[in-house]
Design a protein around this motif. Structure first.
Motif, PDB file in Angstrom:
ATOM      1  N   ARG A  85      73.232 -73.200  83.011  1.00  0.00           N
ATOM      2  CA  ARG A  85      73.620 -74.589  83.221  1.00  0.00           C
ATOM      3  C   ARG A  85      72.544 -75.534  82.700  1.00  0.00           C
ATOM      4  O   ARG A  85      72.835 -76.511  81.989  1.00  0.00           O
ATOM      5  CB  ARG A  85      73.860 -74.836  84.715  1.00  0.00           C
ATOM      6  CG  ARG A  85      74.342 -76.257  85.036  1.00  0.00           C
ATOM      7  CD  ARG A  85      74.302 -76.502  86.532  1.00  0.00           C
ATOM      8  NE  ARG A  85      72.946 -76.450  87.041  1.00  0.00           N
ATOM      9  CZ  ARG A  85      72.595 -75.805  88.152  1.00  0.00           C
ATOM     10  NH1 ARG A  85      73.485 -75.117  88.843  1.00  0.00           N
ATOM     11  NH2 ARG A  85      71.341 -75.837  88.561  1.00  0.00           N
ATOM     12  N   ASP A  86      71.293 -75.234  83.035  1.00  0.00           N
ATOM     13  CA  ASP A  86      70.200 -76.107  82.605  1.00  0.00           C
ATOM     14  C   ASP A  86      69.989 -76.036  81.097  1.00  0.00           C
ATOM     15  O   ASP A  86      69.679 -77.047  80.447  1.00  0.00           O
ATOM     16  CB  ASP A  86      68.908 -75.728  83.332  1.00  0.00           C
ATOM     17  CG  ASP A  86      68.944 -76.093  84.805  1.00  0.00           C
ATOM     18  OD1 ASP A  86      69.918 -76.749  85.225  1.00  0.00           O
ATOM     19  OD2 ASP A  86      68.012 -75.734  85.538  1.00  0.00           O
ATOM     20  N   LYS A  89      72.681 -78.071  79.375  1.00  0.00           N
ATOM     21  CA  LYS A  89      72.353 -79.503  79.468  1.00  0.00           C
ATOM     22  C   LYS A  89      71.261 -79.859  78.473  1.00  0.00           C
ATOM     23  O   LYS A  89      71.341 -80.878  77.773  1.00  0.00           O
ATOM     24  CB  LYS A  89      71.908 -79.830  80.894  1.00  0.00           C
ATOM     25  CG  LYS A  89      71.578 -81.291  81.147  1.00  0.00           C
ATOM     26  CD  LYS A  89      71.324 -81.506  82.641  1.00  0.00           C
ATOM     27  CE  LYS A  89      71.049 -82.965  82.955  1.00  0.00           C
ATOM     28  NZ  LYS A  89      69.697 -83.371  82.583  1.00  0.00           N
ATOM     29  N   GLN A  90      70.243 -79.014  78.382  1.00  0.00           N
ATOM     30  CA  GLN A  90      69.126 -79.273  77.472  1.00  0.00           C
ATOM     31  C   GLN A  90      69.596 -79.286  76.024  1.00  0.00           C
ATOM     32  O   GLN A  90      69.254 -80.191  75.253  1.00  0.00           O
ATOM     33  CB  GLN A  90      68.058 -78.195  77.681  1.00  0.00           C
ATOM     34  CG  GLN A  90      66.806 -78.368  76.837  1.00  0.00           C
ATOM     35  CD  GLN A  90      65.861 -77.192  77.035  1.00  0.00           C
ATOM     36  OE1 GLN A  90      66.003 -76.166  76.382  1.00  0.00           O
ATOM     37  NE2 GLN A  90      64.913 -77.329  77.951  1.00  0.00           N
ATOM     38  N   PHE A  92      72.675 -79.729  74.862  1.00  0.00           N
ATOM     39  CA  PHE A  92      73.611 -80.820  74.605  1.00  0.00           C
ATOM     40  C   PHE A  92      72.874 -82.141  74.434  1.00  0.00           C
ATOM     41  O   PHE A  92      73.175 -82.921  73.534  1.00  0.00           O
ATOM     42  CB  PHE A  92      74.627 -80.923  75.743  1.00  0.00           C
ATOM     43  CG  PHE A  92      75.680 -81.963  75.510  1.00  0.00           C
ATOM     44  CD1 PHE A  92      76.789 -81.684  74.729  1.00  0.00           C
ATOM     45  CD2 PHE A  92      75.557 -83.222  76.064  1.00  0.00           C
ATOM     46  CE1 PHE A  92      77.759 -82.644  74.496  1.00  0.00           C
ATOM     47  CE2 PHE A  92      76.520 -84.200  75.842  1.00  0.00           C
ATOM     48  CZ  PHE A  92      77.630 -83.908  75.059  1.00  0.00           C
ATOM     49  N   GLU A  93      71.892 -82.389  75.297  1.00  0.00           N
ATOM     50  CA  GLU A  93      71.149 -83.649  75.210  1.00  0.00           C
ATOM     51  C   GLU A  93      70.351 -83.742  73.919  1.00  0.00           C
ATOM     52  O   GLU A  93      70.271 -84.813  73.306  1.00  0.00           O
ATOM     53  CB  GLU A  93      70.230 -83.787  76.426  1.00  0.00           C
ATOM     54  CG  GLU A  93      70.996 -84.059  77.715  1.00  0.00           C
ATOM     55  CD  GLU A  93      70.097 -84.132  78.931  1.00  0.00           C
ATOM     56  OE1 GLU A  93      68.896 -83.750  78.823  1.00  0.00           O
ATOM     57  OE2 GLU A  93      70.573 -84.573  80.001  1.00  0.00           O
ATOM     58  N   ALA A 114      74.958 -75.110  72.072  1.00  0.00           N
ATOM     59  CA  ALA A 114      75.483 -75.395  73.410  1.00  0.00           C
ATOM     60  C   ALA A 114      76.787 -74.634  73.631  1.00  0.00           C
ATOM     61  O   ALA A 114      77.034 -74.084  74.711  1.00  0.00           O
ATOM     62  CB  ALA A 114      75.706 -76.895  73.577  1.00  0.00           C
ATOM     63  N   GLU A 123      83.296 -81.311  75.896  1.00  0.00           N
ATOM     64  CA  GLU A 123      82.410 -82.306  75.269  1.00  0.00           C
ATOM     65  C   GLU A 123      81.672 -81.716  74.072  1.00  0.00           C
ATOM     66  O   GLU A 123      81.380 -82.419  73.104  1.00  0.00           O
ATOM     67  CB  GLU A 123      81.415 -82.840  76.296  1.00  0.00           C
ATOM     68  CG  GLU A 123      82.005 -83.781  77.331  1.00  0.00           C
ATOM     69  CD  GLU A 123      82.734 -83.039  78.454  1.00  0.00           C
ATOM     70  OE1 GLU A 123      82.702 -81.791  78.445  1.00  0.00           O
ATOM     71  OE2 GLU A 123      83.328 -83.713  79.319  1.00  0.00           O
TER      72      GLU A 123
END
Length: 203
Positions: A85-86, A89-90, A92-93, A114, A123
């Motif tokens: 999960r983390d 997020k990393q 994708f950002e 991602a 997304e």
């Protein structure tokens, strides 16, 4: 040798030795020892500063594949979910930041990475479609928007942009179908106008 190295705290040597041993002979105890070692390696990477999520995920994925089926590894699965999960997020950002900066090749790579973690990430596919559109790779954009549209069939923007990508790729019939689906989903005047403009200009 691997077990001795593990007891002495030389985890890298222990990992290498246990892997060599397992390549020669598959022993349950050795598999468990290597899995526990990889579990510890992943936890160390997760707790490091900065956190090494790539290493943690890779180590826990490998550990998960080594544990015998009759062992309860729910705790490991929970750790793996946190890392994935983390890491998602990393990634994708970072990809979104690259997109905002106009670095489309790096954004493409980032969104792709991602999606390696979460293949059903709406997304991720939608934003990858935006990147491919900026790069004028229309077949790739159509594939990405198509996957986004499958994941969220009621999303107007995915259908509209799928139509644009198919038109860019030379698939006029496919584009008309996508625009028709977008027309059904349109709820605002602006959305209906956007569809109408594309239908009018379609070959």
């Amino acid at each position: 040798l691997g077990l001795v190295s593990k007891q002495e705290g030389d985890l890298a040597a222990a990992e290498a030795s246990l892997k060599r041993a397992l390549a020669l002979q598959d022993e349950r105890d050795w598999r468990i020892s290597l899995a526990e070692l990889l579990r510890a390696k992943g936890l160390k990477a997760l707790l490091s500063k900065p956190r090494d999520l790539e290493t943690a995920r890779a180590a826990w994925r490998e550990a998960q594949s080594l544990y015998p089926a009759d062992l309860d590894v729910s705790g490991l699965n929970g750790l793996l979910e946190i890392a994935e999960r983390d890491l998602l997020k990393q990634r994708f950002e970072k990809a979104a930041s690259a997109f905002s900066a106009g670095d489309y090749p790096r954004a493409r790579d980032g969104f792709g990475k991602a999606l390696e973690i979460a293949p059903d990430f709406f997304e991720g596919w939608f934003n990858l479609g935006l990147v491919e559109s900026r790069l004028k790779d229309w077949p790739a954009a159509a594939e990405a928007f198509g996957k986004a549209a499958v994941l969220q069939p009621g999303d107007f923007e995915s259908q509209l942009r799928l139509g644009d990508a198919l038109a860019g790729a030379g698939d006029a019939a496919g584009a008309r179908q996508a625009f028709a689906r977008a027309g059904v989903l349109a709820v605002t005047g602006a959305q209906r106008q956007a569809v109408a403009a594309r239908v009018d200009s379609a070959p």
